[in-house]
Design an enzyme around this catalytic site. Structure first.
Site, PDB file in Angstrom:
ATOM      1  N   HIS A  40     -34.922 -17.953 -13.017  1.00 42.36           N
ATOM      2  CA  HIS A  40     -36.129 -18.764 -13.152  1.00 42.36           C
ATOM      3  C   HIS A  40     -35.838 -20.259 -13.172  1.00 42.36           C
ATOM      4  O   HIS A  40     -36.757 -21.072 -13.174  1.00 42.36           O
ATOM      5  CB  HIS A  40     -36.917 -18.328 -14.399  1.00 42.36           C
ATOM      6  CG  HIS A  40     -37.505 -16.950 -14.240  1.00 42.36           C
ATOM      7  ND1 HIS A  40     -37.905 -16.168 -15.285  1.00 42.36           N
ATOM      8  CD2 HIS A  40     -37.727 -16.210 -13.125  1.00 42.36           C
ATOM      9  CE1 HIS A  40     -38.357 -15.001 -14.834  1.00 42.36           C
ATOM     10  NE2 HIS A  40     -38.251 -15.020 -13.520  1.00 42.36           N
ATOM     11  N   GLU A 167     -17.271  -4.162 -14.705  1.00 40.42           N
ATOM     12  CA  GLU A 167     -16.526  -5.297 -14.173  1.00 40.42           C
ATOM     13  C   GLU A 167     -16.394  -6.500 -15.117  1.00 40.42           C
ATOM     14  O   GLU A 167     -16.999  -7.551 -14.898  1.00 40.42           O
ATOM     15  CB  GLU A 167     -17.150  -5.748 -12.852  1.00 40.42           C
ATOM     16  CG  GLU A 167     -17.132  -4.667 -11.790  1.00 40.42           C
ATOM     17  CD  GLU A 167     -17.531  -5.180 -10.405  1.00 40.42           C
ATOM     18  OE1 GLU A 167     -18.124  -6.265 -10.312  1.00 40.42           O
ATOM     19  OE2 GLU A 167     -17.222  -4.496  -9.420  1.00 40.42           O
ATOM     20  N   TYR A 311     -13.831  -3.160  -2.978  1.00 37.65           N
ATOM     21  CA  TYR A 311     -14.454  -3.573  -1.716  1.00 37.65           C
ATOM     22  C   TYR A 311     -13.414  -3.994  -0.680  1.00 37.65           C
ATOM     23  O   TYR A 311     -13.534  -3.701   0.487  1.00 37.65           O
ATOM     24  CB  TYR A 311     -15.444  -4.717  -1.962  1.00 37.65           C
ATOM     25  CG  TYR A 311     -16.670  -4.236  -2.715  1.00 37.65           C
ATOM     26  CD1 TYR A 311     -17.809  -3.839  -2.038  1.00 37.65           C
ATOM     27  CD2 TYR A 311     -16.666  -4.135  -4.108  1.00 37.65           C
ATOM     28  CE1 TYR A 311     -18.929  -3.364  -2.706  1.00 37.65           C
ATOM     29  CE2 TYR A 311     -17.775  -3.653  -4.792  1.00 37.65           C
ATOM     30  CZ  TYR A 311     -18.903  -3.272  -4.085  1.00 37.65           C
ATOM     31  OH  TYR A 311     -19.998  -2.783  -4.760  1.00 37.65           O
ATOM     32  N   GLU A 377     -17.750   2.210  -7.239  1.00 39.81           N
ATOM     33  CA  GLU A 377     -18.393   1.361  -6.231  1.00 39.81           C
ATOM     34  C   GLU A 377     -17.448   1.209  -5.060  1.00 39.81           C
ATOM     35  O   GLU A 377     -16.230   1.039  -5.232  1.00 39.81           O
ATOM     36  CB  GLU A 377     -18.702  -0.043  -6.768  1.00 39.81           C
ATOM     37  CG  GLU A 377     -19.937  -0.139  -7.615  1.00 39.81           C
ATOM     38  CD  GLU A 377     -20.239  -1.572  -8.067  1.00 39.81           C
ATOM     39  OE1 GLU A 377     -20.009  -2.528  -7.296  1.00 39.81           O
ATOM     40  OE2 GLU A 377     -20.694  -1.719  -9.215  1.00 39.81           O
TER      41      GLU A 377
HETATM   42  C1  BGC Z   1     -21.196  -5.374  -8.605  1.00 38.43           C
HETATM   43  C2  BGC Z   1     -22.541  -5.076  -7.961  1.00 38.43           C
HETATM   44  C3  BGC Z   1     -22.702  -5.908  -6.705  1.00 38.43           C
HETATM   45  C4  BGC Z   1     -21.614  -5.535  -5.740  1.00 38.43           C
HETATM   46  C5  BGC Z   1     -21.689  -6.223  -4.389  1.00 38.43           C
HETATM   47  C6  BGC Z   1     -20.058  -5.463  -7.616  1.00 38.43           C
HETATM   48  O1  BGC Z   1     -19.160  -6.420  -8.037  1.00 38.43           O
HETATM   49  O2  BGC Z   1     -20.925  -4.450  -9.617  1.00 38.43           O
HETATM   50  O3  BGC Z   1     -23.562  -5.310  -8.887  1.00 38.43           O
HETATM   51  O4  BGC Z   1     -23.977  -5.781  -6.128  1.00 38.43           O
HETATM   52  O5  BGC Z   1     -20.367  -5.853  -6.317  1.00 38.43           O
HETATM   53  O6  BGC Z   1     -21.450  -7.581  -4.476  1.00 38.43           O
END
Ligand code: BGC
Length: 480
Positions: A40, A167, A311, A377
């Protein structure tokens, strides 16, 4: 078609988090979280969007469950919005609207044979607790313990897999050391280490009370999720390799070592580097706080699994930090990331290095006492479009290396989770970056959800329980 059979004990799921999908930011008695506040204020989010409405899952959660059924997942990982359930941050008051929402969600999942996997904290701290110091105040370990106990009491009869904190690195470095994530404290070189210690203590308290007060009657598991993007030397030169080892210890080891190693405590390399830099910079003591011996013992073994988010892999060279932002986490590592020539999604975070996930999994196996690894993830970004064959290719290649880690290297991996079920609010990047297996139409007030090729691919993987490297998914004319 031939393919690689998945191990029988590998469960497949998808993930989201509360602030990123729920919307309804001020419905009923909910109070603001640090993300409501950050969004915000002007200019904090790249495209000036907010999570005020997001995917409106607070209202449309049944459609989310229809999508989960379409995919055929074993489990759904979602998070609890702390102030939706406990509006003043403490547990003396429970919101009946918040309680209804999470009860309905959990019950509906179970009625459809989908296991709920619940994250207690995915970054949306009550603003009231932030006003009291947030992750910089050691008392947060007790506030978090109370919150966790509240959750076990309300939902532990049905929730059997608990994630305490998602994280810690991102919370500490990007939120407390820098200003990229809420609460934007920007106290670099100090804030991230204070937060690191307090996050670990908070996590450990939540695990201990599960162990002591609930495990026997509820019979579930409880653990932490650690961001496990990996690091490699940019060259085979020993200095670069050393730099990448430091990067791994600062990013992953800082959180895994106190919990999973036999010695406990922060990793030696991190302690040594931060102490030396602090001394050089004229600080009377290391900027990295110490654990007492009791705390070291208290932290050891406090996770029933290694929650692993991954990732990409970054490539490091030994170099002085080229920035005036000193002291800082990056200056303490004393290394620099080199951009390599790999294919990538939109951002650096999604550079495609499939072998890296295998290396990271092996690092966890070797340094963390061969734990039960739950991948919570893994995913790939884009600017949208249903025909996401590059995302399919990412998933397919990463999955192939995960199977190598299991079958050849003997890593003990029991869950795989795609991030994310659908396009959602991507933090400081706003709504531009998309990670969804399902596309969400933000121009539609009903937030129509449509499966991408990657959703069709994942559905096929789940139904056949076979990784077929030649399978090409075709879009289906269906929406939710
Ligand atoms: C997080 C997610 C995020 C994803 C992609 C991770 O570090 O836990 O909340 O959307 O990365 O950036």
């Amino acid at each position: 078609m031939a393919g690689r059979k998945l191990p029988n004990n590998l469960k497949l799921g998808v993930a989201t988090s509360a602030y990123q999908i729920e919307g309804a930011w001020n419905s009923d008695d909910k109070t603001p979280s640090i993300w409501d506040v950050m969004c915000h204020q002007p200019n904090n989010i790249e495209d000036n969007t907010t999570g005020d409405d997001a995917c409106k899952s607070y209202y449309f959660y049944k459609r989310d469950i229809d999508m989960l059924k379409f995919l055929g997942v074993d489990f759904y990982r979602f998070s609890i919005n702390w102030t939706r359930l406990f509006p003043n941050g403490f547990t003396n008051i429970t919101s009946s609207a918040g309680l209804d929402y999470y009860n309905n969600l959990i019950n509906e999942l179970l009625a459809n044979n989908i296991e709920p996997v619940v994250t207690m904290y995915h970054w949306d701290l009550p603003q009231k607790l932030q006003d009291l110091g947030g992750w910089a105040n050691p008392l947060i370990a007790y506030w978090f313990e109370d919150y966790a106990r509240g959750l076990y009491k309300l939902f532990g009869d049905r929730v059997k897999t608990w994630i305490t904190i998602n994280e810690p690195h991102q919370i500490a470095v990007f939120g407390c050391g820098m200003d990229m994530l809420a609460p934007r404290i920007n106290c670099h070189g100090i804030g991230e280490y204070l937060a690191a210690k307090n996050i670990l203590m908070a996590h450990a308290r939540a695990w201990h009370i599960y162990d002591e007060e609930f495990r026997k009657s509820q019979n579930g598991v409880c653990g932490i999720v650690i961001a496990s993007d990996f690091a490699q030397g940019a060259t085979n030169n020993i200095k670069d390799v050393e730099a990448s080892v430091d990067a791994v210890e600062f990013h992953i080891g800082l959180y895994s070592h106190p919990i999973f190693s036999s010695d406990g405590d922060f990793p030696e390399r991190v302690k040594r580097r931060v102490a030396a830099k602090s001394l050089e910079q004229g600080y009377p003591r290391s900027r990295l706080p110490e654990f007492t011996n009791d705390e070291i013992e208290y932290l050891k073994g406090t996770s029933d699994f290694f929650g692993f988010n991954h990732y990409t892999t970054y490539f490091y060279t030994r170099a002085n930090y080229e920035s005036s932002i000193i002291p800082s986490f990056y200056d303490d590592i004393g290394a620099k990331i080199v951009e390599m020539n790999f294919e990538k999604g939109v951002t650096f975070q999604c550079t495609i290095v499939p072998k890296g996930i295998r290396r990271a999994l092996n690092w966890v196996k070797d340094t963390c006492n061969n734990p039960n690894i739950m991948i919570f993830e893994n995913g790939f970004d884009s600017y949208g479009g249903l025909n996401d064959l590059n995302r399919v290719s990412y998933y397919r290649q990463y999955f192939d290396d995960i199977l190598d880690a299991i079958e050849i290297d003997g890593c003990n991996i029991t869950r795989y989770t795609a991030w994310s079920l659908m396009d959602n609010f991507e933090w400081a990047s706003g709504s531009r970056l998309k990670f969804g297996l399902f596309q969400v139409d933000y121009d539609d007030e009903n937030r129509k959800r449509s499966p991408r090729c990657s959703a069709i691919w994942y559905k096929q993987l789940i139904s056949t329980r076979t990784l077929n490297l030649n399978y090409v998914p075709l879009l289906e004319d269906i929406c939710f």
